[in-house]
Design a protein around this motif. Structure first.
Motif, PDB file in Angstrom:
ATOM      1  N   PRO A  98       0.817  -1.214   0.000  1.00 39.75           N
ATOM      2  CA  PRO A  98       0.000   0.000   0.000  1.00 39.75           C
ATOM      3  C   PRO A  98       0.851   1.264   0.000  1.00 39.75           C
ATOM      4  N   ASP A  99       0.176   2.381  -0.195  1.00 39.06           N
ATOM      5  CA  ASP A  99       0.756   3.701   0.048  1.00 39.06           C
ATOM      6  C   ASP A  99       0.673   3.945   1.556  1.00 39.06           C
ATOM      7  N   ILE A 100       1.765   4.286   2.197  1.00 41.17           N
ATOM      8  CA  ILE A 100       1.800   4.454   3.640  1.00 41.17           C
ATOM      9  C   ILE A 100       0.907   5.603   4.104  1.00 41.17           C
ATOM     10  N   ASN A 101       0.612   6.554   3.220  1.00 42.04           N
ATOM     11  CA  ASN A 101      -0.205   7.706   3.613  1.00 42.04           C
ATOM     12  C   ASN A 101      -1.703   7.446   3.507  1.00 42.04           C
ATOM     13  N   SER A 102      -2.122   6.738   2.464  1.00 37.27           N
ATOM     14  CA  SER A 102      -3.557   6.489   2.279  1.00 37.27           C
ATOM     15  C   SER A 102      -3.990   5.136   2.817  1.00 37.27           C
ATOM     16  N   TYR A 103      -3.038   4.222   2.997  1.00 35.00           N
ATOM     17  CA  TYR A 103      -3.270   2.828   3.386  1.00 35.00           C
ATOM     18  C   TYR A 103      -3.909   2.003   2.270  1.00 35.00           C
ATOM     19  N   ASN A 104      -4.211   2.623   1.148  1.00 35.43           N
ATOM     20  CA  ASN A 104      -4.763   1.906  -0.001  1.00 35.43           C
ATOM     21  C   ASN A 104      -3.646   1.417  -0.914  1.00 35.43           C
ATOM     22  N   ILE A 105      -3.973   0.490  -1.797  1.00 32.42           N
ATOM     23  CA  ILE A 105      -2.988  -0.084  -2.705  1.00 32.42           C
ATOM     24  C   ILE A 105      -2.244   1.016  -3.456  1.00 32.42           C
ATOM     25  N   ASN A 106      -0.940   0.842  -3.621  1.00 36.03           N
ATOM     26  CA  ASN A 106      -0.122   1.827  -4.320  1.00 36.03           C
ATOM     27  C   ASN A 106      -0.200   1.555  -5.825  1.00 36.03           C
ATOM     28  N   PRO A 107      -0.884   2.414  -6.584  1.00 36.82           N
ATOM     29  CA  PRO A 107      -1.046   2.151  -8.024  1.00 36.82           C
ATOM     30  C   PRO A 107       0.265   2.044  -8.772  1.00 36.82           C
ATOM     31  N   ASP A 108       1.300   2.734  -8.283  1.00 32.04           N
ATOM     32  CA  ASP A 108       2.584   2.736  -8.969  1.00 32.04           C
ATOM     33  C   ASP A 108       3.306   1.397  -8.888  1.00 32.04           C
ATOM     34  N   LEU A 109       2.839   0.506  -8.001  1.00 34.14           N
ATOM     35  CA  LEU A 109       3.484  -0.797  -7.840  1.00 34.14           C
ATOM     36  C   LEU A 109       2.729  -1.928  -8.529  1.00 34.14           C
ATOM     37  N   ILE A 110       1.601  -1.605  -9.126  1.00 37.01           N
ATOM     38  CA  ILE A 110       0.752  -2.659  -9.694  1.00 37.01           C
ATOM     39  C   ILE A 110       1.342  -3.246 -10.973  1.00 37.01           C
ATOM     40  N   GLU A 111       1.802  -2.391 -11.856  1.00 40.52           N
ATOM     41  CA  GLU A 111       2.191  -2.875 -13.191  1.00 40.52           C
ATOM     42  C   GLU A 111       3.323  -3.892 -13.127  1.00 40.52           C
ATOM     43  N   VAL A 112       4.254  -3.706 -12.203  1.00 43.59           N
ATOM     44  CA  VAL A 112       5.378  -4.653 -12.112  1.00 43.59           C
ATOM     45  C   VAL A 112       4.927  -6.017 -11.594  1.00 43.59           C
ATOM     46  N   ALA A 113       3.723  -6.073 -10.996  1.00 37.40           N
ATOM     47  CA  ALA A 113       3.207  -7.339 -10.473  1.00 37.40           C
ATOM     48  C   ALA A 113       2.383  -8.109 -11.502  1.00 37.40           C
ATOM     49  N   ILE A 114       2.144  -7.515 -12.653  1.00 38.05           N
ATOM     50  CA  ILE A 114       1.322  -8.144 -13.684  1.00 38.05           C
ATOM     51  C   ILE A 114       2.135  -9.186 -14.461  1.00 38.05           C
ATOM     52  N   THR A 115       1.507 -10.345 -14.667  1.00 40.34           N
ATOM     53  CA  THR A 115       2.091 -11.419 -15.464  1.00 40.34           C
ATOM     54  C   THR A 115       1.076 -11.846 -16.524  1.00 40.34           C
ATOM     55  N   PRO A 116       1.452 -12.743 -17.418  1.00 44.77           N
ATOM     56  CA  PRO A 116       0.468 -13.250 -18.396  1.00 44.77           C
ATOM     57  C   PRO A 116      -0.736 -13.932 -17.745  1.00 44.77           C
ATOM     58  N   LYS A 117      -0.611 -14.309 -16.473  1.00 44.55           N
ATOM     59  CA  LYS A 117      -1.713 -14.984 -15.773  1.00 44.55           C
ATOM     60  C   LYS A 117      -2.659 -14.012 -15.063  1.00 44.55           C
ATOM     61  N   THR A 118      -2.299 -12.749 -15.024  1.00 48.83           N
ATOM     62  CA  THR A 118      -3.108 -11.770 -14.297  1.00 48.83           C
ATOM     63  C   THR A 118      -4.434 -11.535 -15.010  1.00 48.83           C
ATOM     64  N   LYS A 119      -5.525 -11.600 -14.228  1.00 48.90           N
ATOM     65  CA  LYS A 119      -6.861 -11.420 -14.797  1.00 48.90           C
ATOM     66  C   LYS A 119      -7.584 -10.179 -14.273  1.00 48.90           C
ATOM     67  N   ALA A 120      -7.237  -9.740 -13.058  1.00 48.76           N
ATOM     68  CA  ALA A 120      -8.006  -8.646 -12.452  1.00 48.76           C
ATOM     69  C   ALA A 120      -7.194  -7.943 -11.378  1.00 48.76           C
ATOM     70  N   ILE A 121      -7.637  -6.729 -11.064  1.00 47.10           N
ATOM     71  CA  ILE A 121      -7.136  -5.969  -9.920  1.00 47.10           C
ATOM     72  C   ILE A 121      -8.291  -5.816  -8.948  1.00 47.10           C
ATOM     73  N   MET A 122      -8.083  -6.249  -7.730  1.00 45.56           N
ATOM     74  CA  MET A 122      -9.096  -6.091  -6.676  1.00 45.56           C
ATOM     75  C   MET A 122      -8.640  -4.962  -5.755  1.00 45.56           C
ATOM     76  N   VAL A 123      -9.295  -3.804  -5.855  1.00 43.26           N
ATOM     77  CA  VAL A 123      -8.948  -2.696  -4.964  1.00 43.26           C
ATOM     78  C   VAL A 123      -9.805  -2.784  -3.702  1.00 43.26           C
ATOM     79  N   VAL A 124      -9.279  -2.236  -2.622  1.00 40.57           N
ATOM     80  CA  VAL A 124      -9.995  -2.190  -1.349  1.00 40.57           C
ATOM     81  C   VAL A 124      -9.988  -0.746  -0.856  1.00 40.57           C
TER      82      VAL A 124
END
Length: 361
Positions: free
Chosen positions: A104-130
């Motif tokens: 997460p982003d330490i300030n908002s406690y929500n997922i850090n969008p800037d870190l999402i793309e590096v986690a994507i693989t050919p198997k990735t189907k969705a992003i679940m935000v909270v």
């Protein structure tokens, strides 16, 4: 004692109206999939700004059913924040999918969008935000990444009923969204309850069938489904309370603003907000390096607190295969957070007392 949340006071405001609605259900003798469900889900879809809403048994089931109805399963990956409540992750693994944890982003406690793309693989189907703690995720970057990689976006809205992002309610910002109406939520039932909202009729129809034993009509089963239905009593209770949700959220914002403006103790890290309407303050989370001592001090002074949450999902026994992983920001958050009382039923005197006691620590 200043309670963390006095549910008796929260619900007793509506006692007479609730009693009348429940009596009507008892007289009718119809307890599932009836008029109360139709009325509430119509009102809730209108509230969220979506075309459809479907009542289910609880928030976890809402998440499970969205993933199942989307056709995701074994081998598919879904990106999820590492610091969420474990239900978000359970819904993914329960479908045979692989949760991919992102810090997460330490300030908002929500997922850090800037870190999402590096986690994507050919198997990735969705992003679940909270929308954690009641603050809407800043969705602009989420949408951009999802569009670029042709991914679905789902929302876990269990803690943020009524929050806005760019003038739209949470729940209307994705392909499908899940809500929990657990009694302690901003919109809470008198037991477990949940809902799926979406603008996708095909998905909602599939969720409806899956939640009813995989049946599209009585004794006709087209999917391997489960049993997850919102009962008529809970639907009626929620429909009574829904018109007051914005008013209750406004009071929560008022209390949160007072806390943020008047808590001056240097040992306490206050939450940061990017837009007042984007936060509905399901919980007011602060951080301190001396959490245990701080919590005991508040207890001794008659102020009840809760820790949301003491142990991150990757350190739970349920996911022992992850126990050796390190997510430093997530671990820092879980090690230092503590939630102060916040409720639409708190008096100004109680709010001032919390501030005074915190500042004197």
């Amino acid at each position: 004692m200043i309670k963390f949340l006095d549910l008796g006071k929260v619900n007793n405001r509506f006692r007479d109206v609730m009693d009348a609605r429940i009596a009507k259900i008892l007289d009718k003798g119809w307890y599932l999939q009836g008029e109360e469900n139709e009325v509430f889900t119509k009102h809730f879809a209108d509230f969220c700004g979506t075309k459809y809403a479907l009542g289910v048994a609880n928030g976890l089931d809402a998440l499970r059913l969205i993933i199942k109805a989307s056709g995701f399963g074994e081998g598919d990956e879904i990106i999820v924040p590492a610091n969420t409540y474990i239900a978000t992750i359970l819904a993914i693994s329960d479908n045979g999918c692989t949760p991919v944890l992102v810090e997460p982003d330490i300030n908002s406690y929500n997922i850090n969008p800037d870190l999402i793309e590096v986690a994507i693989t050919p198997k990735t189907k969705a992003i679940m935000v909270v929308h954690l703690y009641g603050q809407a995720v800043q969705m602009e970057k989420i949408w951009a990444v999802a569009k670029k990689h042709n991914l679905k976006v789902f929302e876990d809205c269990a803690q943020a009923h009524g929050a806005y992002y760019q003038g739209k309610r949470i729940g209307s910002l994705s392909d499908a969204a899940a809500f929990s109406f657990y009694p302690g939520k901003n919109l809470g039932a008198l037991g477990d309850a949940g809902a799926v909202v979406s603008n996708d009729k095909e998905l909602i129809d599939k969720v409806k069938a899956l939640a009813n034993y995989g049946s599209d009509r009585k004794y006709h089963h087209i999917y391997k489904g489960l049993n997850s239905r919102l009962d008529e009593i809970q639907a009626a209770v929620l429909d009574v309370k829904l018109p007051y949700l914005d008013e209750d959220n406004a009071r929560r914002r008022e209390i949160a603003k007072y806390y943020r403006e008047h808590i001056t103790n240097a040992k306490i890290i206050l939450p940061k907000v990017y837009d007042e309407l984007a936060h509905v303050w399901h919980v007011f989370v602060v951080r301190t390096q001396e959490r245990d001592r701080f919590q005991q001090y508040l207890t001794d002074k008659g102020i009840q607190t809760i820790i949301h949450y003491p142990t991150p999902p990757h350190k739970q026994l349920a996911y022992q295969e992850w126990n050796n992983r390190s997510y430093p920001i997530t671990e820092e958050i879980h090690r230092t957070v503590i939630s102060l009382p916040i409720s639409p039923m708190m008096t100004d005197e109680e709010v001032r007392k919390v501030v005074k006691v915190v500042n004197e620590w």
